[in-house]
Scaffold this motif. Structure first.
Motif, PDB file in Angstrom:
ATOM      1  N   ALA A 301       0.832  -1.204   0.000  1.00  0.00           N
ATOM      2  CA  ALA A 301       0.000   0.000   0.000  1.00  0.00           C
ATOM      3  C   ALA A 301       0.865   1.251   0.000  1.00  0.00           C
ATOM      4  CB  ALA A 301      -0.935  -0.014   1.222  1.00  0.00           C
ATOM      5  N   ALA A 302       1.964   1.214   0.740  1.00  0.00           N
ATOM      6  CA  ALA A 302       2.875   2.363   0.768  1.00  0.00           C
ATOM      7  C   ALA A 302       3.497   2.600  -0.599  1.00  0.00           C
ATOM      8  CB  ALA A 302       3.962   2.138   1.810  1.00  0.00           C
ATOM      9  N   PHE A 303       3.737   1.536  -1.373  1.00  0.00           N
ATOM     10  CA  PHE A 303       4.264   1.696  -2.728  1.00  0.00           C
ATOM     11  C   PHE A 303       3.307   2.502  -3.597  1.00  0.00           C
ATOM     12  CE2 PHE A 303       4.043  -0.026  -7.073  1.00  0.00           C
ATOM     13  CZ  PHE A 303       5.271   0.384  -7.564  1.00  0.00           C
ATOM     14  N   PHE A 304       2.028   2.148  -3.578  1.00  0.00           N
ATOM     15  CA  PHE A 304       1.052   2.873  -4.397  1.00  0.00           C
ATOM     16  C   PHE A 304       0.829   4.293  -3.866  1.00  0.00           C
ATOM     17  CE2 PHE A 304       0.024  -1.556  -5.430  1.00  0.00           C
ATOM     18  CZ  PHE A 304      -0.077  -1.477  -6.811  1.00  0.00           C
ATOM     19  N   ILE A 305       0.858   4.458  -2.541  1.00  0.00           N
ATOM     20  CA  ILE A 305       0.711   5.802  -1.983  1.00  0.00           C
ATOM     21  C   ILE A 305       1.869   6.698  -2.402  1.00  0.00           C
ATOM     22  CG2 ILE A 305       0.758   7.113   0.180  1.00  0.00           C
ATOM     23  CD1 ILE A 305      -0.837   4.867   1.453  1.00  0.00           C
ATOM     24  N   SER A 306       3.075   6.177  -2.327  1.00  0.00           N
ATOM     25  CA  SER A 306       4.251   6.973  -2.663  1.00  0.00           C
ATOM     26  C   SER A 306       4.288   7.348  -4.141  1.00  0.00           C
ATOM     27  CB  SER A 306       5.514   6.206  -2.278  1.00  0.00           C
ATOM     28  OG  SER A 306       6.668   6.919  -2.627  1.00  0.00           O
ATOM     29  N   VAL A 307       3.821   6.448  -4.993  1.00  0.00           N
ATOM     30  CA  VAL A 307       3.914   6.681  -6.442  1.00  0.00           C
ATOM     31  C   VAL A 307       2.747   7.509  -6.954  1.00  0.00           C
ATOM     32  CG1 VAL A 307       3.925   5.544  -8.701  1.00  0.00           C
ATOM     33  CG2 VAL A 307       5.298   4.614  -6.836  1.00  0.00           C
ATOM     34  N   TYR A 308       1.526   7.281  -6.437  1.00  0.00           N
ATOM     35  CA  TYR A 308       0.327   7.844  -7.072  1.00  0.00           C
ATOM     36  C   TYR A 308      -0.385   8.914  -6.251  1.00  0.00           C
ATOM     37  CZ  TYR A 308       0.717   4.074 -10.454  1.00  0.00           C
ATOM     38  OH  TYR A 308       1.164   3.246 -11.435  1.00  0.00           O
ATOM     39  N   LEU A 309      -0.050   9.122  -4.983  1.00  0.00           N
ATOM     40  CA  LEU A 309      -0.788  10.097  -4.185  1.00  0.00           C
ATOM     41  C   LEU A 309      -0.574  11.522  -4.680  1.00  0.00           C
ATOM     42  CD1 LEU A 309      -2.637  10.619  -1.804  1.00  0.00           C
ATOM     43  CD2 LEU A 309      -0.622  10.744  -0.322  1.00  0.00           C
ATOM     44  N   THR A 310       0.678  11.919  -4.881  1.00  0.00           N
ATOM     45  CA  THR A 310       0.960  13.263  -5.384  1.00  0.00           C
ATOM     46  C   THR A 310       0.409  13.486  -6.792  1.00  0.00           C
ATOM     47  OG1 THR A 310       2.956  13.318  -4.021  1.00  0.00           O
ATOM     48  CG2 THR A 310       2.763  14.979  -5.736  1.00  0.00           C
ATOM     49  N   PRO A 311       0.588  12.561  -7.742  1.00  0.00           N
ATOM     50  CA  PRO A 311      -0.048  12.748  -9.057  1.00  0.00           C
ATOM     51  C   PRO A 311      -1.570  12.845  -8.973  1.00  0.00           C
ATOM     52  CG  PRO A 311       1.651  11.074  -9.197  1.00  0.00           C
ATOM     53  CD  PRO A 311       1.500  11.394  -7.752  1.00  0.00           C
ATOM     54  N   PHE A 312      -2.186  12.092  -8.065  1.00  0.00           N
ATOM     55  CA  PHE A 312      -3.642  12.188  -7.907  1.00  0.00           C
ATOM     56  C   PHE A 312      -4.047  13.592  -7.463  1.00  0.00           C
ATOM     57  CE2 PHE A 312      -7.579  11.866  -5.521  1.00  0.00           C
ATOM     58  CZ  PHE A 312      -8.374  11.086  -6.351  1.00  0.00           C
ATOM     59  N   TYR A 313      -3.288  14.169  -6.532  1.00  0.00           N
ATOM     60  CA  TYR A 313      -3.579  15.534  -6.074  1.00  0.00           C
ATOM     61  C   TYR A 313      -3.431  16.529  -7.229  1.00  0.00           C
ATOM     62  CZ  TYR A 313      -2.724  20.071  -3.883  1.00  0.00           C
ATOM     63  OH  TYR A 313      -2.744  21.402  -3.554  1.00  0.00           O
ATOM     64  N   VAL A 314      -2.350  16.406  -7.993  1.00  0.00           N
ATOM     65  CA  VAL A 314      -2.121  17.333  -9.115  1.00  0.00           C
ATOM     66  C   VAL A 314      -3.226  17.214 -10.143  1.00  0.00           C
ATOM     67  CG1 VAL A 314      -0.555  17.874 -11.016  1.00  0.00           C
ATOM     68  CG2 VAL A 314       0.375  17.348  -8.751  1.00  0.00           C
ATOM     69  N   ALA A 315      -3.626  15.973 -10.477  1.00  0.00           N
ATOM     70  CA  ALA A 315      -4.676  15.789 -11.479  1.00  0.00           C
ATOM     71  C   ALA A 315      -6.020  16.305 -10.977  1.00  0.00           C
ATOM     72  CB  ALA A 315      -4.777  14.308 -11.838  1.00  0.00           C
ATOM     73  N   ALA A 316      -6.337  16.072  -9.693  1.00  0.00           N
ATOM     74  CA  ALA A 316      -7.628  16.501  -9.152  1.00  0.00           C
ATOM     75  C   ALA A 316      -7.727  18.014  -9.091  1.00  0.00           C
ATOM     76  CB  ALA A 316      -7.836  15.886  -7.770  1.00  0.00           C
ATOM     77  N   VAL A 317      -6.673  18.681  -8.644  1.00  0.00           N
ATOM     78  CA  VAL A 317      -6.702  20.134  -8.516  1.00  0.00           C
ATOM     79  C   VAL A 317      -6.668  20.812  -9.883  1.00  0.00           C
ATOM     80  CG1 VAL A 317      -5.448  22.134  -7.598  1.00  0.00           C
ATOM     81  CG2 VAL A 317      -5.692  20.074  -6.208  1.00  0.00           C
ATOM     82  N   TYR A 321     -11.979  18.641 -10.369  1.00  0.00           N
ATOM     83  CA  TYR A 321     -12.477  19.120  -9.086  1.00  0.00           C
ATOM     84  C   TYR A 321     -13.661  18.297  -8.577  1.00  0.00           C
ATOM     85  CZ  TYR A 321      -9.632  23.340  -8.847  1.00  0.00           C
ATOM     86  OH  TYR A 321      -8.582  24.214  -8.730  1.00  0.00           O
ATOM     87  N   GLU A 322     -14.344  17.606  -9.503  1.00  0.00           N
ATOM     88  CA  GLU A 322     -15.544  16.876  -9.094  1.00  0.00           C
ATOM     89  C   GLU A 322     -15.236  15.688  -8.186  1.00  0.00           C
ATOM     90  OE1 GLU A 322     -14.028  15.282 -13.000  1.00  0.00           O
ATOM     91  OE2 GLU A 322     -14.474  17.249 -12.137  1.00  0.00           O
ATOM     92  N   VAL A 323     -13.994  15.202  -8.179  1.00  0.00           N
ATOM     93  CA  VAL A 323     -13.659  14.051  -7.335  1.00  0.00           C
ATOM     94  C   VAL A 323     -13.312  14.488  -5.921  1.00  0.00           C
ATOM     95  CG1 VAL A 323     -12.830  12.759  -9.333  1.00  0.00           C
ATOM     96  CG2 VAL A 323     -11.203  14.070  -7.952  1.00  0.00           C
ATOM     97  N   ILE A 324     -13.148  15.784  -5.694  1.00  0.00           N
ATOM     98  CA  ILE A 324     -12.806  16.283  -4.364  1.00  0.00           C
ATOM     99  C   ILE A 324     -14.091  16.439  -3.557  1.00  0.00           C
ATOM    100  CG2 ILE A 324     -11.698  18.138  -3.060  1.00  0.00           C
ATOM    101  CD1 ILE A 324     -10.062  18.784  -5.541  1.00  0.00           C
ATOM    102  N   PRO A 325     -14.153  15.899  -2.342  1.00  0.00           N
ATOM    103  CA  PRO A 325     -15.359  16.061  -1.509  1.00  0.00           C
ATOM    104  C   PRO A 325     -15.676  17.547  -1.292  1.00  0.00           C
ATOM    105  CG  PRO A 325     -13.916  14.400  -0.574  1.00  0.00           C
ATOM    106  CD  PRO A 325     -13.155  15.041  -1.697  1.00  0.00           C
TER     107      PRO A 325
END
Length: 506
Positions: A301-317, A321-325
């Protein structure tokens, strides 16, 4: 996959006749013999020449030989009992390894490896007395693969010491040790270790052939050798495991894998290796299976968090915006209100700063490096938020991603996680979630195509082996791990009887 060496691609055609310099014989006269040795070795300052009347000459390189053995078992015997023939000297010496040769090339090669040359005036052959000594540090706990429960000893830079550690764990005549010499100038000793009754002959022959075919000047570390014999040296993902733990190497050998030790290196090479095995620690074998399973899932889980968490934030912002609560939109907009940069530049800047702090902390002395890493991260992070360079939410995400990258037990896989995060952030900044999926598909296809010593890299997921999937992610209880992994194609598939015989009731 056909293996191709990146070095020395154009091999000269084999010749039946040996080179002339390999056939030069040892001079009979002592003066000519001494001069030939000086010429062949460029007359180094540590070349020692001793004459023992009436007709003996000893030549060796200082600090390469055991002085106590030299004085007590060689010089003392030769001085007290004068000899006239090399055969008489060979019989009288109590040193275990004494060889005889008449070729100058073999004489020089043996001397630079720690042998003493004994030449008798008037004879065209020389005795090679092996009393080599190697300086090495004392055994200590592994620094890169530390664990709480289990043995606390790691390899050092001495090949002989490392092999003795392996034989201390595996007391069996089936443990094979093949020694090769690699490097035209370094002449480095390399040992191939495997269990003859377990390891696949095809894998052993493949690895032996790859190492034997190397034609290079130098080999100073096992990491260099691992890159040379990889199935795909252009891939960023490691296909062979580097470990400094003798217990982990022994566990791999007993599973049918092959190990490689390099003289002068404290890291052993283990192959073949699957992708999921890079997230397994040797300590998992010493913990209860429920706890070990939780830790393995946590690392993945830490592997996927480290690789994809920051890109997910960049793509969402940037795009989605619709995926952000909705409850999270207000604090997010307030956090980014004073930031003048787009999310992709903001994320890359913070990732770059984190990598600078990590590299500086690793290169500085230990006490200073820890201070720089902790204090520098706090000061720079706080100042960046107050200056409006970045948002505090992204700072938390970057810190979480950096922390997750340290959970990998393999240092080489941790470096891969650090690297592939950057192109995924760039793709997310340009194409949003589509860029993330493009990167995910590219990485998945790349991993599926990789092999490790001919074995599938994504085993047991591709090709699917349902029975082994449970023991790759989940650490099964010991009674349920009777079979060795099919990745190694072992000769003996069973570690122990799968169904032990129950005692009959009286």
């Amino acid at each position: 996959m056909k293996f191709k060496l990146p070095f020395n691609k154009k091999q000269p055609p084999p010749t039946k006749e040996a080179p002339k310099e390999n056939l030069v014989r040892v001079a009979q006269a002592t003066d000519h013999f001494i001069q030939s040795i000086k010429t062949a070795t460029n007359n180094p300052a540590d070349l020692i020449i001793k004459s023992i009347p009436p007709n003996l000459t000893l030549i060796y390189i200082e600090n390469l030989v055991d002085n106590q053995t030299l004085n007590n078992d060689i010089i003392a015997i030769l001085q007290n009992h004068p000899y006239e023939k090399p055969e008489d000297i060979e019989i009288s010496l109590s040193v275990p390894e004494v060889n005889e040769t008449s070729l100058l090339r073999e004489t020089v090669k043996s001397m630079v490896n720690g042998s003493v040359l004994i030449h008798v005036d008037g004879y065209s052959n020389v005795l090679l007395v092996d009393i080599a000594t190697r300086e090495s540090r004392a055994l200590s706990a592994p620094e890169n693969e530390s664990q709480v429960i289990g043995t606390q000893v790691g390899f050092n830079e001495s090949l002989a010491t490392n092999i003795s550690l392996i034989r201390r764990y595996i007391v069996s005549p089936e443990l094979c040790n093949e020694k090769l010499k690699i490097g035209r100038r370094t002449n480095t000793s390399v040992s191939i270790l495997y269990m003859s009754g377990i390891a696949s002959d095809q894998m052993v022959n493949t690895l032996r052939q790859r190492i034997s075919d190397l034609d290079i000047d130098q080999l100073l570390d096992s990491a260099v050798l691992a890159e040379m014999i990889d199935d795909n040296s252009l891939s960023v993902f490691p296909q062979m495991l580097m470990t400094e733990r003798p217990d982990r190497l022994c566990d791999a050998l007993l599973d049918g894998k092959v190990g490689v030790l390099v003289d002068g290196s404290s890291m052993a090479i283990v192959c073949p290796q699957a992708f999921t095995e890079f997230f397994q620690s040797q300590e998992d074998q010493n913990l209860r299976w429920q706890i070990a399973t939780f830790l393995r899932l946590l690392r993945l889980a830490a592997f996927f968090i480290s690789v994809y968490l920051t890109p997910f934030y960049v793509a969402a912002v940037t795009f989605h915006y619709e995926v952000i609560p909705q409850a999270f939109l207000v604090p997010l907009s307030e956090s980014r209100a004073l930031v003048p940069f787009p999310p992709i530049f903001e994320a890359l800047l913070l990732e770059f700063i984190i990598e600078l702090l990590r590299e500086a902390g690793a290169r500085l002395p230990t006490k200073i490096g820890q201070t720089i890493g902790i204090v520098g991260g706090i000061v720079i992070g706080t100042a960046a938020v107050q200056a409006g360079i970045t948002s505090n939410i992204l700072l938390i995400i970057i810190a979480l991603s950096a922390l997750a990258s340290f959970t990998s037990p393999s240092y080489m896989m941790g470096n891969v996680i650090r690297l592939i995060r950057f192109p995924i952030i760039i793709l997310a900044g340009f194409w949003g979630f589509y860029g993330i999926m493009l990167a995910f598909c590219f990485i998945l296809i790349h991993l599926i195509r990789q092999t490790s010593l001919g074995a599938p890299y994504m085993s047991p997921f591709y090709p699917p082996r349902m029975k082994e999937i449970r023991d790759s992610i989940i650490r099964m209880p010991v009674p349920l791990t009777a079979k060795r992994p099919a990745l190694t194609r072992p000769k003996d598939e069973n570690k122990f009887e799968p169904q032990p015989v129950k005692p009959e009731k009286s």
